[in-house]
Design an enzyme around this catalytic site. Structure first.
Site, PDB file in Angstrom:
ATOM      1  N   CYS A   1      27.138 -61.586  33.477  1.00 40.71           N
ATOM      2  CA  CYS A   1      27.932 -61.757  32.250  1.00 40.71           C
ATOM      3  C   CYS A   1      27.156 -61.125  31.108  1.00 40.71           C
ATOM      4  O   CYS A   1      27.172 -59.929  30.942  1.00 40.71           O
ATOM      5  CB  CYS A   1      28.284 -63.211  31.988  1.00 40.71           C
ATOM      6  SG  CYS A   1      26.954 -64.385  32.209  1.00 40.71           S
ATOM      7  N   SER A   2      26.457 -61.880  30.331  1.00 39.71           N
ATOM      8  CA  SER A   2      25.656 -61.271  29.272  1.00 39.71           C
ATOM      9  C   SER A   2      24.596 -62.236  28.780  1.00 39.71           C
ATOM     10  O   SER A   2      24.437 -62.427  27.591  1.00 39.71           O
ATOM     11  CB  SER A   2      26.533 -60.841  28.112  1.00 39.71           C
ATOM     12  OG  SER A   2      27.147 -61.983  27.564  1.00 39.71           O
ATOM     13  N   CYS A   3      23.871 -62.833  29.698  1.00 36.41           N
ATOM     14  CA  CYS A   3      22.774 -63.710  29.320  1.00 36.41           C
ATOM     15  C   CYS A   3      21.788 -62.902  28.469  1.00 36.41           C
ATOM     16  O   CYS A   3      21.518 -61.739  28.764  1.00 36.41           O
ATOM     17  CB  CYS A   3      22.069 -64.245  30.559  1.00 36.41           C
ATOM     18  SG  CYS A   3      23.167 -65.237  31.595  1.00 36.41           S
TER      19      CYS A   3
ATOM     20  N   CYS B   1      22.214 -58.072  32.011  1.00 37.20           N
ATOM     21  CA  CYS B   1      22.749 -59.230  32.720  1.00 37.20           C
ATOM     22  C   CYS B   1      23.987 -58.724  33.431  1.00 37.20           C
ATOM     23  O   CYS B   1      25.013 -58.477  32.806  1.00 37.20           O
ATOM     24  CB  CYS B   1      23.101 -60.370  31.775  1.00 37.20           C
ATOM     25  SG  CYS B   1      23.915 -61.732  32.637  1.00 37.20           S
TER      26      CYS B   1
END
Lengths: 121, 211
Positions: free
Chosen positions: B115-117, B112
């Site tokens: 961000c950090s999905c 991702c």
């Protein structure tokens, strides 16, 4: 598992280690989920707020190696909570001081709890 | 750390002290709880679920089922959300799942970049490196270099495809079934499916390999 994933230069690797390094990270994580579920913000709003926080931290010189991730998470949460009218920066500050006081009067090793008088003054 | 009297900071503190981040989180949580936005007991349940009960094991069971059940595999590739839900793995951030299958010709990696999905219901919470800027930036530019650092080198003939998650779509990599696993049942197969193999930064373990 740690033998399966060798250290990655420049990246903090944790094979299947704890996903939260400290309890506050877990609480910050859970609050965002709970507020989203309650409808305070959409997940797209959350992803946008978090991404904005991460890129502004990077611009400010944060190497952003994953260890400061929940710092950004919390900053995004505080900002979004204020933007949605659920709290204000001033109220947050007042409660932070109260928790500092609560910690100061708690005997070492005892649970720290907030009492009404911590909020006074 | 601020707001204490100077004498609070001597070397023989007999009271407690909270870190700055801890204080900020407690402040926010107590405000939200007082106003009824969050229920602290419900937060504890959430934390417990993600920390101890979700983990990558759910995803491993999805992969093992796909390896052993051709109909399920076809369903998973066609409509991962429905196929995964049918196994009872539902929840936050797994609403729009897409499964991508590794073959000899193609290896898939998930990132991702924004961000950090991450697909929490099947993989639990993301590892630290997944959230780091070096991984997020480099895996797109130089996937082979990143894979090499994970100890994985793929033939030059294998195409590497990088999937960028978003707030709407989450990807699950179906790793290749390891050689020598033909006799194993779904439960034993799930043991071979590592978290990293479902992100694409690793392969499924060979039977008998150290865990």
């Amino acid at each position: 598992m740690s033998t399966f994933v060798p250290p990655l230069p420049g990246l903090p690797l944790s094979a299947d280690g704890p996903v939260f390094r400290e309890p506050w990270e877990a609480h910050a994580f859970a609050m965002a989920l709970a507020l989203h579920e309650r409808g305070l913000f959409t997940w797209t709003e959350w992803a946008t707020a978090l991404a904005a926080e991460i890129s502004s931290a990077q611009r400010a010189g944060d190497a952003d190696r994953g260890d400061t991730y929940y710092h950004h998470w919390l900053a995004a949460l505080e900002r979004l909570v204020a933007a949605k009218g659920a709290s204000t920066p001033r109220e947050l500050e007042r409660y932070r001081r109260a928790w500092d006081r609560a910690a100061a009067r708690a005997p070492h090793g005892q649970p720290i709890t907030l009492a009404p008088h911590d909020l006074e003054a | 750390m601020s707001g204490h009297d100077p004498h609070d900071h001597d070397d023989h503190d007999d009271h407690s002290e909270l870190g700055d981040m801890d204080v900020r989180v407690r402040a926010l949580e107590s405000i939200l709880a007082a106003k009824g936005y969050v229920d602290p007991a419900a937060l504890d349940v959430l934390i417990d679920t993600y920390q101890t009960r979700v983990g990558p094991r759910n995803g491993a069971r999805v992969v093992a089922r796909a390896w052993t059940d051709p109909d399920f595999r076809a369903w998973l590739l066609e409509d991962a959300t429905a196929a995964i839900t049918s196994l009872g793995f539902v929840g936050r951030q797994g609403e729009h799942m897409v499964a991508v299958e590794n073959t000899a010709a193609r290896h898939n990696i998930v990132v991702c970049t924004l961000c950090s999905c991450y697909p929490w219901p099947v993989l639990g919470l993301p590892p630290v490196w997944y959230k780091s800027a070096p991984y997020r930036a480099r895996v797109v530019r130089d996937p082979r270099g990143v894979l090499a650092e994970f100890g994985l080198s793929l033939p030059a003939t294998t195409e590497i495809r990088v999937w960028d998650s978003t707030a709407e779509v989450r990807y699950l990599v179906i790793p290749r079934r390891p050689p020598g696993s033909a006799a194993l049942g779904a439960e034993a197969l799930a043991e071979l499916v590592t978290r990293d193999s479902m992100i694409g930064t690793g392969l499924a373990r060979a039977p008998g390999a150290p865990t």
